[in-house]
Write a protein that holds these residues in place. Structure first.
Motif, mmCIF file in Angstrom:
data_model
loop_
_atom_site.group_PDB
_atom_site.id
_atom_site.type_symbol
_atom_site.label_atom_id
_atom_site.label_comp_id
_atom_site.label_asym_id
_atom_site.label_seq_id
_atom_site.Cartn_x
_atom_site.Cartn_y
_atom_site.Cartn_z
ATOM 1 N N ALA A 182 -11.556 11.418 -0.390
ATOM 2 C CA ALA A 182 -10.569 10.394 -0.056
ATOM 3 C C ALA A 182 -10.662 9.208 -0.999
ATOM 4 O O ALA A 182 -9.636 8.640 -1.420
ATOM 5 C CB ALA A 182 -10.781 9.934 1.393
ATOM 6 N N ARG A 183 -11.887 8.816 -1.373
ATOM 7 C CA ARG A 183 -12.067 7.703 -2.298
ATOM 8 C C ARG A 183 -11.486 8.039 -3.677
ATOM 9 O O ARG A 183 -10.831 7.206 -4.316
ATOM 10 C CB ARG A 183 -13.552 7.368 -2.422
ATOM 11 N N LYS A 184 -11.702 9.261 -4.119
ATOM 12 C CA LYS A 184 -11.176 9.684 -5.413
ATOM 13 C C LYS A 184 -9.651 9.678 -5.413
ATOM 14 O O LYS A 184 -9.013 9.262 -6.390
ATOM 15 C CB LYS A 184 -11.706 11.081 -5.749
ATOM 16 N N ALA A 185 -9.052 10.130 -4.296
ATOM 17 C CA ALA A 185 -7.585 10.199 -4.219
ATOM 18 C C ALA A 185 -6.960 8.823 -4.047
ATOM 19 O O ALA A 185 -5.777 8.625 -4.373
ATOM 20 C CB ALA A 185 -7.175 11.102 -3.054
ATOM 21 N N PHE A 186 -7.737 7.868 -3.548
ATOM 22 C CA PHE A 186 -7.180 6.546 -3.238
ATOM 23 C C PHE A 186 -6.613 5.850 -4.462
ATOM 24 O O PHE A 186 -5.567 5.189 -4.388
ATOM 25 C CB PHE A 186 -8.264 5.672 -2.582
ATOM 26 N N THR A 187 -7.266 5.999 -5.600
ATOM 27 C CA THR A 187 -6.830 5.282 -6.803
ATOM 28 C C THR A 187 -5.384 5.609 -7.142
ATOM 29 O O THR A 187 -4.552 4.708 -7.333
ATOM 30 C CB THR A 187 -7.746 5.628 -7.983
ATOM 31 N N ASP A 188 -5.067 6.884 -7.221
ATOM 32 C CA ASP A 188 -3.701 7.274 -7.583
ATOM 33 C C ASP A 188 -2.718 7.067 -6.439
ATOM 34 O O ASP A 188 -1.574 6.658 -6.660
ATOM 35 C CB ASP A 188 -3.682 8.746 -8.021
ATOM 36 N N TRP A 189 -3.155 7.356 -5.211
ATOM 37 C CA TRP A 189 -2.239 7.256 -4.068
ATOM 38 C C TRP A 189 -1.816 5.797 -3.842
ATOM 39 O O TRP A 189 -0.637 5.511 -3.633
ATOM 40 C CB TRP A 189 -2.907 7.814 -2.819
ATOM 41 N N SER A 190 -2.757 4.878 -3.902
ATOM 42 C CA SER A 190 -2.428 3.476 -3.665
ATOM 43 C C SER A 190 -1.588 2.891 -4.797
ATOM 44 O O SER A 190 -0.866 1.901 -4.592
ATOM 45 C CB SER A 190 -3.711 2.657 -3.488
ATOM 46 N N ALA A 191 -1.675 3.504 -5.982
ATOM 47 C CA ALA A 191 -0.912 3.008 -7.128
ATOM 48 C C ALA A 191 0.533 3.493 -7.124
ATOM 49 O O ALA A 191 1.373 2.961 -7.867
ATOM 50 C CB ALA A 191 -1.594 3.433 -8.435
ATOM 51 N N LEU A 192 0.837 4.499 -6.300
ATOM 52 C CA LEU A 192 2.214 4.996 -6.247
ATOM 53 C C LEU A 192 3.146 3.934 -5.685
ATOM 54 O O LEU A 192 2.764 3.188 -4.774
ATOM 55 C CB LEU A 192 2.296 6.234 -5.341
ATOM 56 N N PRO A 193 4.353 3.837 -6.195
ATOM 57 C CA PRO A 193 5.337 2.954 -5.556
ATOM 58 C C PRO A 193 5.551 3.387 -4.110
ATOM 59 O O PRO A 193 5.446 4.575 -3.777
ATOM 60 C CB PRO A 193 6.602 3.165 -6.398
ATOM 61 N N GLY A 194 5.846 2.430 -3.243
ATOM 62 C CA GLY A 194 6.062 2.760 -1.840
ATOM 63 C C GLY A 194 7.139 3.805 -1.638
ATOM 64 O O GLY A 194 7.042 4.649 -0.738
ATOM 65 N N SER A 195 8.151 3.773 -2.461
ATOM 66 C CA SER A 195 9.233 4.745 -2.321
ATOM 67 C C SER A 195 8.754 6.170 -2.597
ATOM 68 O O SER A 195 9.265 7.130 -2.008
ATOM 69 C CB SER A 195 10.383 4.398 -3.273
ATOM 70 N N GLU A 196 7.756 6.312 -3.467
ATOM 71 C CA GLU A 196 7.202 7.638 -3.744
ATOM 72 C C GLU A 196 6.323 8.119 -2.594
ATOM 73 O O GLU A 196 6.361 9.290 -2.215
ATOM 74 C CB GLU A 196 6.408 7.616 -5.051
ATOM 75 N N ARG A 197 5.509 7.220 -2.035
ATOM 76 C CA ARG A 197 4.723 7.603 -0.863
ATOM 77 C C ARG A 197 5.639 7.991 0.284
ATOM 78 O O ARG A 197 5.360 8.919 1.045
ATOM 79 C CB ARG A 197 3.800 6.450 -0.437
ATOM 80 N N ALA A 198 6.755 7.273 0.408
ATOM 81 C CA ALA A 198 7.702 7.550 1.488
ATOM 82 C C ALA A 198 8.239 8.964 1.413
ATOM 83 O O ALA A 198 8.453 9.615 2.439
ATOM 84 C CB ALA A 198 8.847 6.543 1.456
ATOM 85 N N LYS A 199 8.444 9.461 0.193
ATOM 86 C CA LYS A 199 8.978 10.816 0.039
ATOM 87 C C LYS A 199 8.066 11.850 0.694
ATOM 88 O O LYS A 199 8.518 12.796 1.333
ATOM 89 C CB LYS A 199 9.169 11.144 -1.441
ATOM 90 N N TYR A 200 6.750 11.655 0.545
ATOM 91 C CA TYR A 200 5.810 12.593 1.159
ATOM 92 C C TYR A 200 5.865 12.495 2.678
ATOM 93 O O TYR A 200 5.827 13.508 3.387
ATOM 94 C CB TYR A 200 4.393 12.324 0.660
ATOM 95 N N LEU A 201 5.946 11.270 3.202
ATOM 96 C CA LEU A 201 5.995 11.118 4.650
ATOM 97 C C LEU A 201 7.283 11.681 5.233
ATOM 98 O O LEU A 201 7.273 12.324 6.293
ATOM 99 C CB LEU A 201 5.836 9.635 5.038
ATOM 100 N N PHE A 202 8.396 11.451 4.532
ATOM 101 C CA PHE A 202 9.655 12.048 4.986
ATOM 102 C C PHE A 202 9.556 13.574 4.980
ATOM 103 O O PHE A 202 10.024 14.253 5.899
ATOM 104 C CB PHE A 202 10.816 11.609 4.086
ATOM 105 N N ARG A 203 8.927 14.118 3.952
ATOM 106 C CA ARG A 203 8.788 15.571 3.850
ATOM 107 C C ARG A 203 7.927 16.111 4.990
ATOM 108 O O ARG A 203 8.245 17.132 5.606
ATOM 109 C CB ARG A 203 8.178 15.928 2.490
#
Length: 499
Positions: A90-111
């Motif tokens: 989770a720590r390793k993934a945090f760097t890239d995940w937190s850097a994504l624009p909110g709109s990109e994170r939203a796409k995964y949640l919508f999916r």
């Protein structure tokens, strides 16, 4: 014409003779197919770094169908090493995940939300098999709310600047989340959806009696293409949960469960920099005034205490009824309880399913026996219980005082304690006479009384002329020994932001 009339009269008389006594209709079985749950593996490991992996230890636990006591699957008992691997992923993934624009994170949640909707029948059946709750609840309540939470927080992901927590709020890091067995998939959604929307990564531990829908959710994460390590699931009992909450690289702990365990976690984290939210037990008062619509109130009382077999932290387990209508209300309530159907959770006509585990059934039985021993009068409708599985009849106690254990302790089962009051002030005093403060219900036609009562009651959620209504846009949480922090709504974002 006369012959036809005679034939019609005779047919009507025959139908009347065949009708059930009391005018109640009987229902033919309407079973849902257990095959709809999909394939259940014989054994499961953990979900770490986007892959299903074996545990570093050899100990395995079993999850059973509480309606039949049949073993469904074995799953791994998470070790300290397993927790370490999951937190590292989770720590390793945090760097890239937190850097994504909110709109990109939203796409995964919508999916994820859409996949949950597409697979809702499968998930509902699996939840009922593993948990014991009726299929009509998992199908009509749990799964729609699960999808709704992911949809709702997907909408917030690119609007965090406007959530009221300052400009450009930052995620905390790795969230360690421990969820209970009463709403396994819904509690998962309550925690994972806001965590991901705000840019955090997650290590989640499901309850040891209900791990299957969390593991199926891991498959959904892969189906949605969620980056590896953003969501990790480590199974096990309380030892695994303690290892997760104590891990030094976890930035946020979210726990839903019993008050004693929550108190232990609070002590464990005292002095650390970890952010903590706790949603714990309850002993909610459902307050019915003399001007309340009786039939509507009865339905609210039944939903408040018998929904999900009473396995609800905010259940209306204390009924406070105004003295002048006690007899009328209890007569109507007993009639309604007599129509409740107890049995196979996969039967679409079932109202009350199986108690989740033998341990929980023993707890309910012990406290009910204590109620009788202390002088309360016990009543339950006649109903035939299945021969196998864990079952308890819907039960109410009258003649209950505030000193009785059944009025003070959380039973977490289909058991209702009835107390009376004469004035609104007395109702408030009795409702607040508890170490808990999670929820309450008010039944009256007077809007001014509702507002006055809501301001006086020490409860995080107060329902008016309804009970157990939830919405992802509305915050939920308690006071006192019911915990602190809020889940749901805009308020649910704050728990996962560095503000």
């Amino acid at each position: 014409m006369a012959k036809n009339k005679q034939a019609e009269n005779k047919q009507a008389q025959n139908q009347q003779a065949e009708a059930p006594k009391g005018g109640l209709f009987t229902y033919a079985p309407a079973p849902e197919s257990p095959a709809a749950a999909g394939e259940i593996a014989t054994s499961y490991g953990h979900f770490i770094g986007g892959e299903f992996v074996d545990s570093s230890g050899s100990e395995a636990l079993k999850t059973v169908n509480p309606a039949t006591e049949q073993v469904l699957a074995e799953f791994a008992q998470g070790t300290d090493e397993d927790v370490e691997r999951a937190v590292t992923a989770a720590r390793k993934a945090f760097t890239d995940w937190s850097a994504l624009p909110g709109s990109e994170r939203a796409k995964y949640l919508f999916r994820i939300a859409r996949i949950i909707q597409e697979r809702s029948r499968e998930l509902a059946v699996l939840e009922s098999i593993d948990n014991g709750k009726p299929i009509r609840e998992t199908r009509d309540v749990d799964l729609p709310l699960v999808a709704a939470h992911f949809f709702y927080y997907a909408g917030w992901a690119d609007k965090l600047d406007f959530a009221g927590y300052g400009a450009n709020p930052k995620p905390l890091g790795v969230a360690g989340q421990v969820i209970p067995w009463n709403f396994p998939l819904l509690m998962l959604a309550w925690k994972i959806a806001p965590a991901l929307a705000t840019g955090n990564t997650v290590v989640l531990k499901p309850a040891e009696t209900t791990p299957l829908t969390a593991l199926r959710f891991a498959e959904i994460c892969r189906q949605a293409g969620l980056p590896k390590g953003v969501v990790n699931i480590v199974t096990g009992d309380g030892r695994t949960g303690a290892a997760l909450t104590a891990h030094p690289d976890v930035n946020k702990v979210a726990f839903t469960g019993s008050t004693p365990v929550g108190r232990s976690i609070a002590r464990q984290l005292a002095g650390s920099r970890k952010k903590l939210s706790l949603e714990l037990g309850g002993k909610a008062a459902n307050i019915v005034f003399d001007d309340a619509p009786i039939d509507q109130a009865v339905e609210g009382i039944v939903n408040g205490i018998f929904f999900n077999q009473g396995h609800v932290c905010c259940a209306g387990s204390r009924l406070l009824v105004q003295e002048s209508i006690q007899d009328e209300l209890l007569d109507a309530l007993k009639r309604r309880m007599g129509t409740l159907r107890v049995g196979d959770p996969l039967d679409k006509n079932t109202d009350i399913g199986a108690i989740n585990s033998a341990a929980q059934l023993a707890r309910i039985t012990e406290l009910s026996a204590a109620g009788e021993a202390e002088g309360a009068e016990r009543w339950a409708p006649e109903c035939e219980l299945p021969g196998a599985g864990y079952w308890f009849r819907p039960t109410l106690f009258t003649g209950v005082s505030q000193a009785h254990r059944i009025a003070r302790e959380e039973i977490f089962g289909p058991v209702l304690s009835v107390l009376t009051f004469r004035t609104p002030t007395e109702a408030v005093e009795k409702a607040n006479n508890t170490p808990y403060g999670l929820s309450a219900g008010i039944w009256t036609e007077k809007g001014s009384r509702i507002l006055w009562m809501a301001n006086q009651l020490k409860a995080g959620v107060v329902w008016a002329n309804t009970f157990n209504k939830f919405d992802p846009t509305s915050p939920f949480g308690g006071y006192k020994e019911s915990g602190y922090g809020r889940e749901g709504g805009r308020h649910g974002l704050e728990a996962y932001l560095d503000v």
